[in-house]
Write a protein that holds these residues in place. Structure first.
Motif, short mmCIF file in Angstrom:
data_model
loop_
_atom_site.label_atom_id
_atom_site.label_comp_id
_atom_site.label_asym_id
_atom_site.label_seq_id
_atom_site.Cartn_x
_atom_site.Cartn_y
_atom_site.Cartn_z
N PHE A 39 22.22 106.83 148.38
CA PHE A 39 22.12 108.06 147.60
C PHE A 39 20.68 108.53 147.57
N PHE A 51 21.52 113.57 141.85
CA PHE A 51 21.90 112.80 143.02
C PHE A 51 22.61 113.65 144.06
N GLY A 52 22.44 113.24 145.31
CA GLY A 52 23.28 113.77 146.38
C GLY A 52 24.61 113.03 146.40
N ALA A 53 25.49 113.46 147.31
CA ALA A 53 26.85 112.90 147.37
C ALA A 53 26.91 111.53 148.03
N GLY A 54 25.83 111.15 148.72
CA GLY A 54 25.78 109.83 149.34
C GLY A 54 26.14 109.86 150.82
N TYR A 103 18.57 105.30 146.60
CA TYR A 103 19.31 104.19 146.03
C TYR A 103 20.32 103.70 147.05
#
Lengths: 113, 113
Positions: free
Chosen positions: A89, A103-106, A36
């Motif tokens: 993300f 989700f990962g932290a981005g 994303y």
């Protein structure tokens, strides 16, 4: 216990060059992986996904690679453009468990012109 | 075609107050979720729903309630607001198809003082 990790908080790339964003995961039950893109003050927008049974998926300038043995995926953007500057993300999906996304932290991507 | 609509966009609450964040989608999606985004933590799943009348907890459900009486609406209730609930909240929906990602709303920025 972070099941999806993006270890690089930020990445800076010159316009026209390749951007590579990385993501690691720990759970073998994920069936899809998604990327994303998020601009400030907006919701995340879906970019590209890959099934856990594939190793590559391409969509225009965006390609996602999946290495199941290493539990690693990466997003390649070629060529990078200033408009690609955003937070990216990585997310992993449990279809079996209510289609949940983890989700990962981005990673903040800055493309310099 | 509105997609996912969240209201309000901004809200300030006092500690102990309650409120409801509204979320509506017009795509006839079965799956809906609520996430919160905090710096360095990515998006964390609060609650999700796999269809009208069916909800379940995500990673960080404490202090929040949800219900899903219709396919279109998925409100998130804060029972007694705490400063730790200061965050940006995103609602998302998905058709649940293979490879299909979630469509996100534009978010609600909540501050609890």
């Amino acid at each position: 216990d972070q099941q999806v990790k993006q270890n690089s908080p930020s990445l800076s790339v010159q316009e026209g060059r390749i951007s590579i964003l990385n993501c690691d995961y720990t759970n073998s039950m994920f069936d899809y992986f998604l990327w994303y893109k998020k601009y400030p003050a907006e919701g995340p927008t879906f970019l590209i996904s890959i099934s856990s049974i594939k190793d590559k998926n391409e969509d225009g300038r965006f390609t996602v690679f999946l290495n199941k043995s290493a539990k690693h995926l990466s997003l390649h953007i070629v060529p990078s453009q200033p408009g690609d500057s955003a937070v990216y993300f990585c997310a992993a999906r449990y279809m079996e468990y209510g289609n949940k996304l983890v989700f990962g932290a981005g990673t903040i991507l800055r493309v310099k012109s | 075609n509105a997609g996912v609509t969240q209201t309000p966009k901004f809200q300030v609450l006092k500690t102990g107050q309650s409120m409801t964040l509204q979320c509506a989608q017009d795509m006839n999606h079965e799956y809906m979720s609520w996430y919160r985004q905090d710096p360095g933590m990515g998006l964390r799943l609060i609650h999700y729903s796999v269809g009208a009348g069916i909800t379940d907890q995500g990673e960080v459900p404490n202090g929040y309630n949800v219900s899903r009486s219709t396919t279109e609406d998925f409100p998130l209730r804060l029972l007694s607001a705490a400063p730790s609930q200061t965050s940006v909240y995103f609602c998302a929906s998905s058709p649940g198809t293979v490879g299909g990602g979630y469509t996100f709303g534009s978010g609600t920025r909540l501050t609890v003082v």
